[in-house]
Enzyme design. Structure first.
Site, PDB file in Angstrom:
ATOM      1  CG  LEU A  30      -1.509  -1.016   1.292  1.00  0.00           C
ATOM      2  CD1 LEU A  30      -2.656  -1.042   2.609  1.00  0.00           C
ATOM      3  CD2 LEU A  30      -2.806  -0.946   0.103  1.00  0.00           C
ATOM      4  N   GLY A  33      -1.602   6.897  -2.810  1.00  0.00           N
ATOM      5  CA  GLY A  33      -2.914   6.252  -3.544  1.00  0.00           C
ATOM      6  C   GLY A  33      -3.334   5.385  -2.715  1.00  0.00           C
ATOM      7  CG  HIS A  34      -3.192   0.907  -2.393  1.00  0.00           C
ATOM      8  ND1 HIS A  34      -1.690   1.390  -2.659  1.00  0.00           N
ATOM      9  CD2 HIS A  34      -3.359   0.218  -2.687  1.00  0.00           C
ATOM     10  CE1 HIS A  34      -1.824   0.059  -3.121  1.00  0.00           C
ATOM     11  NE2 HIS A  34      -3.139   0.455  -3.803  1.00  0.00           N
ATOM     12  N   GLY A 144      -8.897   3.577  -7.652  1.00  0.00           N
ATOM     13  CA  GLY A 144      -8.144   4.931  -8.049  1.00  0.00           C
ATOM     14  C   GLY A 144      -8.637   5.008  -9.630  1.00  0.00           C
ATOM     15  CD  GLU A 145     -10.756   9.406 -11.275  1.00  0.00           C
ATOM     16  OE1 GLU A 145      -9.916  10.168 -11.819  1.00  0.00           O
ATOM     17  OE2 GLU A 145     -11.705   9.945 -11.669  1.00  0.00           O
ATOM     18  CB  VAL A 173      -2.132   9.833  -4.656  1.00  0.00           C
ATOM     19  CG1 VAL A 173      -1.290  10.785  -3.538  1.00  0.00           C
ATOM     20  CG2 VAL A 173      -3.910   9.954  -4.728  1.00  0.00           C
ATOM     21  CB  SER A 183       2.376  -1.031  -5.862  1.00  0.00           C
ATOM     22  OG  SER A 183       0.900  -0.875  -4.562  1.00  0.00           O
TER      23      SER A 183
END
Ligand code: PAF
Length: 250
Positions: A30, A33-34, A144-145, A173, A183
């Site tokens: 993680l 972003g997560h 997430g985009e 992000v 990741s």
């Protein structure tokens, strides 16, 4: 935070009433972003469930799966610190008791972009997401985009199968350098890491697709695809053995 590993433990943990349930599925390793998805879910829901499951069926390369970063202890600590209520961390036998005999297949968009170079990838993604949504039954699920194509396909699956869940897309992000958090960035060598921000820089430069491709290849990327569609510019490119993806509005 309750940590559960089996479907029956998950069902027991979810039996407690909650005003609403938000769900953030992940494959672990993680990053910020997560964390942004989790924060949003915690803010918007009475209860947040996260899953950490490195789903083998969405990997079309054994080496990619083998090398995928894992950090279970750090992941659990991060999720707990962000206020997650339930962490579901199943193994293959729990997720695929039928041995992956039943699958969700999309016959259009999933063959393009990432799907063109990763056969079977979206079949694995849609199947595991369907399973997870059926188990958690959230009001909202957050994606997430950076994986824009994944988000659109999950949204399409939800519509096609009349699934009663809100699919919430969340902005990419980025590192201060512009590099989209992933990741997979953990697998970049220091030299590759200093080159990697060029991907976003080029995508957002306003240059033509041909110029961008030339510049990326000149900088040492092996471009997998670079394509405009749905008012966005999408790219996947290798730096060494690591495949990076990104997309920007255009
Ligand atoms: O985006 C991911 O991390 C994965 O594709 C997901 C949605 C958790 C399914 O394994």
């Amino acid at each position: 935070m309750k940590v559960v590993k089996t479907v029956s433990e998950l069902r027991a943990a979810l039996a407690a009433p909650a005003s609403s349930t938000g769900f953030v599925p992940t494959m672990g390793a993680l990053h910020e972003g997560h964390a942004s998805l989790i924060r949003r879910s915690v803010c918007e829901n009475g209860r947040t469930v996260a899953s950490v499951y490195l789903n083998p069926t969405q990997f079309n390369s054994a080496e990619d799966l083998e090398k995928y970063p894992v950090s279970p202890a750090a992941d659990a600590a991060l999720l707990e610190g962000l206020g997650v209520d339930v962490l579901f961390a199943p193994d293959y036998g729990e997720m695929y008791p039928e041995g992956y005999r039943y699958r969700v297949i999309e016959n259009g968009f999933s063959g393009l972009l990432c799907g063109a170079s990763r056969p079977g990838h979206f079949e694995g993604v849609l199947t595991v997401v369907m399973k997870l949504l059926n188990l958690v039954r959230p009001d909202r699920a957050y994606f997430g985009e950076k994986d824009w194509q994944q988000y659109r396909l999950i949204e399409g699956m939800k519509e096609a199968f009349f699934m009663d869940v809100e699919i919430v897309p969340c902005p990419i992000v980025r590192e201060p350098s512009g590099l989209a958090m992933s990741s997979r960035n953990r697998r970049l060598t220091p030299d590759e890491l200093s080159l990697a921000p060029a991907l976003y820089r080029e995508l957002s430069s306003g240059r033509t697709v041909e110029e961008i491709r030339k510049n990326l290849e000149g900088a040492g990327f092996a471009v997998d695809y670079l394509e405009e569609r749905e008012g966005r510019l999408f790219a996947a490119a290798f730096l060494g053995k690591v495949r990076l993806i990104d997309n920007v509005p255009r």
